[in-house]
Design a protein around this motif. Structure first.
Motif, mmCIF file in Angstrom:
data_model
loop_
_atom_site.group_PDB
_atom_site.id
_atom_site.type_symbol
_atom_site.label_atom_id
_atom_site.label_comp_id
_atom_site.label_asym_id
_atom_site.label_seq_id
_atom_site.Cartn_x
_atom_site.Cartn_y
_atom_site.Cartn_z
ATOM 1 N N PHE A 18 0.785 -1.229 0.000
ATOM 2 C CA PHE A 18 0.000 0.000 0.000
ATOM 3 C C PHE A 18 0.822 1.286 0.000
ATOM 4 N N PRO A 19 1.939 1.389 0.717
ATOM 5 C CA PRO A 19 2.734 2.622 0.602
ATOM 6 C C PRO A 19 3.256 2.865 -0.826
ATOM 7 N N PHE A 20 3.611 1.794 -1.544
ATOM 8 C CA PHE A 20 4.061 1.936 -2.930
ATOM 9 C C PHE A 20 2.911 2.408 -3.821
ATOM 10 N N ILE A 21 1.729 1.875 -3.568
ATOM 11 C CA ILE A 21 0.550 2.277 -4.343
ATOM 12 C C ILE A 21 0.202 3.731 -4.044
ATOM 13 N N ALA A 35 -7.937 -4.882 1.210
ATOM 14 C CA ALA A 35 -8.516 -3.575 0.882
ATOM 15 C C ALA A 35 -9.318 -3.044 2.065
ATOM 16 N N TYR A 36 -10.105 -3.904 2.670
ATOM 17 C CA TYR A 36 -10.897 -3.511 3.845
ATOM 18 C C TYR A 36 -9.977 -3.049 4.973
ATOM 19 N N SER A 37 -8.909 -3.807 5.230
ATOM 20 C CA SER A 37 -7.967 -3.450 6.296
ATOM 21 C C SER A 37 -7.333 -2.095 6.045
ATOM 22 N N TYR A 38 -6.964 -1.841 4.788
ATOM 23 C CA TYR A 38 -6.370 -0.555 4.439
ATOM 24 C C TYR A 38 -7.358 0.578 4.700
ATOM 25 N N LEU A 39 -8.561 0.454 4.168
ATOM 26 C CA LEU A 39 -9.557 1.522 4.318
ATOM 27 C C LEU A 39 -9.928 1.730 5.774
ATOM 28 N N ARG A 40 -10.024 0.655 6.517
ATOM 29 C CA ARG A 40 -10.371 0.754 7.943
ATOM 30 C C ARG A 40 -9.266 1.450 8.736
ATOM 31 N N SER A 41 -8.015 1.135 8.410
ATOM 32 C CA SER A 41 -6.902 1.718 9.162
ATOM 33 C C SER A 41 -6.636 3.170 8.774
ATOM 34 N N LYS A 42 -6.904 3.540 7.522
ATOM 35 C CA LYS A 42 -6.613 4.905 7.054
ATOM 36 C C LYS A 42 -7.780 5.866 7.241
ATOM 37 N N GLY A 43 -8.989 5.358 7.255
ATOM 38 C CA GLY A 43 -10.155 6.222 7.413
ATOM 39 C C GLY A 43 -10.210 7.285 6.321
ATOM 40 N N ASP A 44 -10.413 8.533 6.714
ATOM 41 C CA ASP A 44 -10.513 9.634 5.753
ATOM 42 C C ASP A 44 -9.193 9.941 5.054
ATOM 43 N N ALA A 45 -8.088 9.422 5.577
ATOM 44 C CA ALA A 45 -6.771 9.678 4.979
ATOM 45 C C ALA A 45 -6.431 8.670 3.868
ATOM 46 N N ALA A 46 -7.343 7.764 3.555
ATOM 47 C CA ALA A 46 -7.083 6.758 2.518
ATOM 48 C C ALA A 46 -6.830 7.446 1.178
ATOM 49 N N ARG A 47 -5.780 7.009 0.497
ATOM 50 C CA ARG A 47 -5.409 7.610 -0.793
ATOM 51 C C ARG A 47 -5.441 6.596 -1.934
ATOM 52 N N ILE A 48 -6.025 5.438 -1.692
ATOM 53 C CA ILE A 48 -6.107 4.402 -2.721
ATOM 54 C C ILE A 48 -7.570 4.157 -3.055
#
Length: 104
Positions: A18-21, A35-48
């Motif tokens: 995810f950092p590379f993406i 994908a769920y884990s990424y969105l859950r951990s980043k919240g509004d800061a998600a950039r993918i």
């Protein structure tokens, strides 16, 4: 459009991708729970942005349990709850058939 597929990064787990993406260095095909884990951990800061991939790629999840002895009641409850949670998450990510026809 003809595009050549070039593998730039090969990882056993999706989360380190995810950092590379996010930095625009790569794109990736990932599983729903990553994908769920990424969105859950980043919240509004998600950039993918995650989009459905076609054709479908079969992907399974497993819970490994000891073969030599039965699970405890607590472990059986955990396995059942986790299995149900995964089914709900996978169902939530299924796009409506009209979206797939529109190429989204």
């Amino acid at each position: 459009m003809d595009t050549e597929f070039k593998i730039r990064v090969d990882m056993q787990y999706f989360l380190p991708l995810f950092p590379f993406i996010e930095s625009g260095q790569i794109c990736a095909v990932v599983d729903v729970l990553s994908a769920y884990s990424y969105l859950r951990s980043k919240g509004d800061a998600a950039r993918i942005v995650f989009r459905p991939f076609k054709p479908d790629v079969p992907f399974g999840y497993s819970i490994l349990t000891p073969h030599q002895r039965p699970l405890s009641c607590l472990a059986e409850e955990f396995v059942g709850q986790w299995r149900d949670w995964v089914k709900v998450q996978l169902k939530a990510w299924e796009p409506p058939s009209s979206e797939m026809q529109d190429g989204l």
